[in-house]
Write an enzyme that holds these catalytic residues in place. Structure first.
Site, PDB file in Angstrom:
ATOM      1  N   GLU A  36       0.878  -1.161   0.000  1.00 54.74           N
ATOM      2  CA  GLU A  36       0.000   0.000   0.000  1.00 54.74           C
ATOM      3  C   GLU A  36       0.923   1.221   0.000  1.00 54.74           C
ATOM      4  O   GLU A  36       1.825   1.304   0.838  1.00 54.74           O
ATOM      5  CB  GLU A  36      -0.864  -0.024   1.263  1.00 54.74           C
ATOM      6  CG  GLU A  36      -1.928   1.026   1.202  1.00 54.74           C
ATOM      7  CD  GLU A  36      -2.792   1.084   2.459  1.00 54.74           C
ATOM      8  OE1 GLU A  36      -2.734   0.160   3.294  1.00 54.74           O
ATOM      9  OE2 GLU A  36      -3.513   2.082   2.579  1.00 54.74           O
ATOM     10  N   ARG A 262       5.220 -13.285   9.410  1.00 51.42           N
ATOM     11  CA  ARG A 262       5.913 -12.053   9.093  1.00 51.42           C
ATOM     12  C   ARG A 262       7.281 -12.025   9.777  1.00 51.42           C
ATOM     13  O   ARG A 262       7.547 -12.801  10.683  1.00 51.42           O
ATOM     14  CB  ARG A 262       5.082 -10.847   9.495  1.00 51.42           C
ATOM     15  CG  ARG A 262       4.697 -10.793  10.961  1.00 51.42           C
ATOM     16  CD  ARG A 262       3.641  -9.735  11.236  1.00 51.42           C
ATOM     17  NE  ARG A 262       4.155  -8.395  11.068  1.00 51.42           N
ATOM     18  CZ  ARG A 262       3.650  -7.503  10.205  1.00 51.42           C
ATOM     19  NH1 ARG A 262       2.644  -7.820   9.440  1.00 51.42           N
ATOM     20  NH2 ARG A 262       4.162  -6.296  10.128  1.00 51.42           N
ATOM     21  N   LYS A 272       4.303   0.259   9.310  1.00 51.44           N
ATOM     22  CA  LYS A 272       4.379   1.566   8.653  1.00 51.44           C
ATOM     23  C   LYS A 272       3.738   2.656   9.495  1.00 51.44           C
ATOM     24  O   LYS A 272       4.175   3.793   9.492  1.00 51.44           O
ATOM     25  CB  LYS A 272       3.708   1.492   7.282  1.00 51.44           C
ATOM     26  CG  LYS A 272       4.645   0.954   6.230  1.00 51.44           C
ATOM     27  CD  LYS A 272       4.020   1.033   4.862  1.00 51.44           C
ATOM     28  CE  LYS A 272       2.932   0.007   4.731  1.00 51.44           C
ATOM     29  NZ  LYS A 272       2.394  -0.102   3.386  1.00 51.44           N
TER      30      LYS A 272
HETATM   31  P1  ATP Z   1       2.816  -2.541   7.833  1.00 53.52           P
HETATM   32  O1  ATP Z   1       2.232  -3.344   8.933  1.00 53.52           O
HETATM   33  O2  ATP Z   1       4.270  -2.298   7.950  1.00 53.52           O
HETATM   34  O3  ATP Z   1       2.066  -1.299   7.523  1.00 53.52           O
HETATM   35  P2  ATP Z   1       1.410  -3.741   5.810  1.00 53.52           P
HETATM   36  O4  ATP Z   1       1.102  -5.160   5.709  1.00 53.52           O
HETATM   37  O5  ATP Z   1       0.289  -2.896   6.245  1.00 53.52           O
HETATM   38  O6  ATP Z   1       2.697  -3.500   6.628  1.00 53.52           O
HETATM   39  P3  ATP Z   1       1.544  -3.475   3.023  1.00 53.52           P
HETATM   40  O7  ATP Z   1       2.111  -2.378   2.201  1.00 53.52           O
HETATM   41  O8  ATP Z   1       0.098  -3.750   2.932  1.00 53.52           O
HETATM   42  O9  ATP Z   1       1.940  -3.141   4.472  1.00 53.52           O
HETATM   43  O10 ATP Z   1       2.376  -4.793   2.809  1.00 53.52           O
HETATM   44  C1  ATP Z   1       2.735  -5.319   1.559  1.00 53.52           C
HETATM   45  C2  ATP Z   1       3.076  -6.768   1.722  1.00 53.52           C
HETATM   46  O11 ATP Z   1       4.167  -6.924   2.609  1.00 53.52           O
HETATM   47  C3  ATP Z   1       1.920  -7.551   2.304  1.00 53.52           C
HETATM   48  O12 ATP Z   1       1.731  -8.715   1.536  1.00 53.52           O
HETATM   49  C4  ATP Z   1       2.352  -7.869   3.697  1.00 53.52           C
HETATM   50  O13 ATP Z   1       1.852  -9.092   4.108  1.00 53.52           O
HETATM   51  C5  ATP Z   1       3.878  -7.899   3.572  1.00 53.52           C
HETATM   52  N1  ATP Z   1       4.520  -7.553   4.846  1.00 53.52           N
HETATM   53  C6  ATP Z   1       4.316  -6.454   5.600  1.00 53.52           C
HETATM   54  N2  ATP Z   1       5.032  -6.507   6.736  1.00 53.52           N
HETATM   55  C7  ATP Z   1       5.727  -7.676   6.708  1.00 53.52           C
HETATM   56  C8  ATP Z   1       6.652  -8.319   7.589  1.00 53.52           C
HETATM   57  N3  ATP Z   1       7.029  -7.765   8.743  1.00 53.52           N
HETATM   58  N4  ATP Z   1       7.156  -9.521   7.219  1.00 53.52           N
HETATM   59  C9  ATP Z   1       6.800 -10.082   6.060  1.00 53.52           C
HETATM   60  N5  ATP Z   1       5.948  -9.533   5.180  1.00 53.52           N
HETATM   61  C10 ATP Z   1       5.399  -8.345   5.483  1.00 53.52           C
HETATM   62 MG    MG Z   2      -1.535  -3.610   5.379  1.00 47.98          MG
END
Ligand code: ATP
Ligand code: MG
Length: 556
Positions: A36, A262, A272
């Site tokens: 995102e 994760r 984020k």
């Molecule tokens: P954050 O919690 O940091 O905001 P998010 O999942 O909301 O992360 P996205 O931009 O939606 O952020 O994530 C893109 C991809 O990265 C998703 O498929 C998510 O599952 C993966 N992802 C995010 N954080 C991790 C992590 N700590 N380890 C592995 N994969 C991750």
């Molecule tokens: Mg997300």
């Protein structure tokens, strides 16, 4: 691209892909990395990037870079650009096309009308608080909204009016009509469209309603022909909803979602939202502050892309959550830089030495090896003269026996140059040592002992006349050692010593040409990388990592 490992150990996802290919379920697999664009990528995302791009590459498929841009409130072009730059820098290619969930806004909207037409979605006038109250809890079932049984025509009419911008933000939502008593709360009539008058980075003000993540994600996967939709475990409970949409909509493909654990890194926030808070409160200099666990922060600190990929390749792709020690990342960084970083001379806290028996106006060139284990990295010339600087810590006025560096009457080797003996100590009025007077052995050029006498210590130095002054920034973890960074008070746990700035460091002259993309080893100190804030008169170097390796000692 440089592979970190030829024999990537297998995992349940790779096994699934192999099975699907063997059975002929797919001729070619397609994965996607779906960030995102509401922040910069962090090292947790890299786990997902390496998995999605890695699996696609290993099985001859493709991986889409897709921006999940369905929430314009938090999204920005700055983040889109930063994410692309980071993925590319990590060494992955997404082909000709970058995908955006917003490319499918028309199709997604038409799916919403389909659900309404089938009696599988309705417009709800409850406020968001009421919707939350009606939803129930893990132990209590939810209650039906009073608007749940609106007629299809009324729902369609309201949805179209939502779309045309007739209602204000938050006035109504479109919900899937599934089951308010479902054990899985995600199935209790989830919201699939909300009204928002905020301008979208790509579609501007064209749309007045936006699909939710749950509604957009699976359908976008289907439209793009994704075969394996890989995401982190927090989406496991959303899978039944993902499957429900795919089953009930006329989508062109039937992707499957698989969840893996994760990455959590010790003493580090990988969210984020939290990283954004650090930026907004100016507790760091920006998303690319070298203390941030972001890809751009790591890059700016001098961490090579290869070391990050190497670190990620050592993690297991599984279902159990754990916390990885940050020393393991440091270990991968040292491992790489030890092999590839050229060596340079630098003195962080200078102490002056005058070599009494060295001619006053003479400068000579000392031949120095760029890398002790790799002749192919060549050699360079270091200017040497009567006045030099050494590290203050390399002198002790009353040294213990095993201190093999400078002390009264002690002899030491100046790296690549000569042997010098400390003969006189000069102090200021306060009694601080400000200068040493030494003598050198002219027969010892290159650091040899002509008569075979034993000189154990070797220290680095720079020529006073030729050295360039610089600022050096040393980093420690952003959070205190014992901090539970997953609590909401994580901001109070910031390590006040996480950035230490040392001015008036002295560097060998060749470092004036150092590149921000190529870290070097300051001999005996650590690995450093020129910071992009440097100017010609004020070069700045970031410490990428120190030389010491606690992880190595512990595990080998
Ligand atoms: P954050 O919690 O940091 O905001 P998010 O999942 O909301 O992360 P996205 O931009 O939606 O952020 O994530 C893109 C991809 O990265 C998703 O498929 C998510 O599952 C993966 N992802 C995010 N954080 C991790 C992590 N700590 N380890 C592995 N994969 C991750
Ligand atoms: Mg997300």
């Amino acid at each position: 691209m440089n592979k970190v490992s030829e024999n990537q150990p297998t995992d349940f996802i790779r096994e699934q892909v192999q099975t699907d290919l063997d059975k002929g379920k797919y001729q070619k697999i397609i994965t996607r990395f779906p960030p995102e664009p509401n922040g910069f990528l962090h090292i947790g995302h890299v786990k997902s990037i390496c998995l999605n791009f890695g699996v696609a590459e290993e099985f001859g498929g493709e991986c889409h870079l897709r921006f999940d841009d369905t929430n314009p409130a938090k999204e920005d072009q700055i983040f889109i650009d930063a994410i692309k730059r980071d993925v590319e820098w990590l060494g992955f290619e997404w082909g000709e096309k970058v995908y955006f969930a917003s490319d499918n806004f028309n199709q997604l909207y038409s799916y919403a009308e389909t659900l309404v037409g089938e009696g599988l979605a309705y417009v709800d006038d409850l406020s968001s608080e009421e919707i939350r109250d009606y939803r129930g809890t893990l132990t209590e079932p939810g209650k039906d909204s009073p608007f749940r049984n609106r007629a299809v025509e009324e729902n369609l009419d309201l949805l179209r009016r939502m779309k045309s911008g007739e209602f204000k933000d938050g006035a109504r939502v479109l919900r899937a009509k599934i089951d308010m008593k479902a054990g899985n709360i995600n199935l209790r009539d989830p919201v699939i469209y909300r009204i928002s008058s905020i301008s979208h980075p790509r579609t501007g003000t064209l749309w007045k309603i936006y699909p939710t993540y749950d509604f957009a994600h699976g359908q976008t996967d289907a439209i793009e022909g994704i075969t394996h939709s890989l995401c982190t475990l927090e989406f496991e409970d959303h899978r039944p909803l993902y499957d429900w949409f795919i089953k009930n909509l006329p989508v062109p493909a039937k992707p499957k979602q698989y969840e893996f654990s994760r990455l959590n890194l010790e003493n580090t926030v990988l969210s984020k939202r939290r990283l954004n808070l650090l930026v907004e409160k100016q507790l760091v200099s920006g998303w690319d502050d070298p203390r941030m666990p972001t890809v751009s922060g790591l890059r700016r600190r001098g961490v090579p892309a290869f070391a990050i990929r190497d670190f990620i390749s050592r993690l297991s792709i599984g279902k159990s959550e754990g916390i990885v020690e940050s020393a393991m990342l440091d270990h991968c960084v040292r491992d790489y830089l030890n092999k590839f970083a050229e060596r340079r001379m630098a003195v962080l806290r200078p102490l002056k030495i005058v070599i009494k028996n060295y001619p006053k106006n003479k400068t000579e060139e000392i031949d120095a090896l760029n890398h002790p284990g790799d002749e192919s990295k060549g050699r360079r010339k270091l200017p040497f003269s009567r006045e030099i600087y050494v590290e203050r810590d390399d002198f002790m006025e009353s040294p213990p026996k095993k201190f093999y560096r400078l002390g009264p009457g002690r002899e030491v080797r100046l790296r690549f140059a000569y042997l010098v003996t400390c003969e006189e100590i000069i102090k200021n009025e306060m009694g601080d040592v400000v200068e040493l007077r030494c003598s050198y052995d002219p027969e010892s050029k290159g650091g040899n002992t002509p008569d075979g006498r034993k000189v154990r210590g070797t220290i680095q130095w720079v020529s006073a006349l030729h050295a360039i002054p610089a600022e050096v920034r040393l980093y420690e973890p952003l959070f205190e050692n014992s901090a539970d960074v997953n609590k909401d008070d994580f901001i109070d746990r910031i390590n006040s010593k996480s950035l230490q700035i040392i001015t008036d460091c002295l560097l060998e002259p060749s470092l004036s040409k150092a590149s921000c993309a190529e870290p070097v080893q300051f001999e005996r100190i650590g690995y450093f990388c020129r910071d992009e804030d440097s100017s010609e008169n004020n070069p700045i170097f970031n410490r990428t990592v120190s030389l010491r390796d606690s992880w190595d000692k512990k595990y080998k």
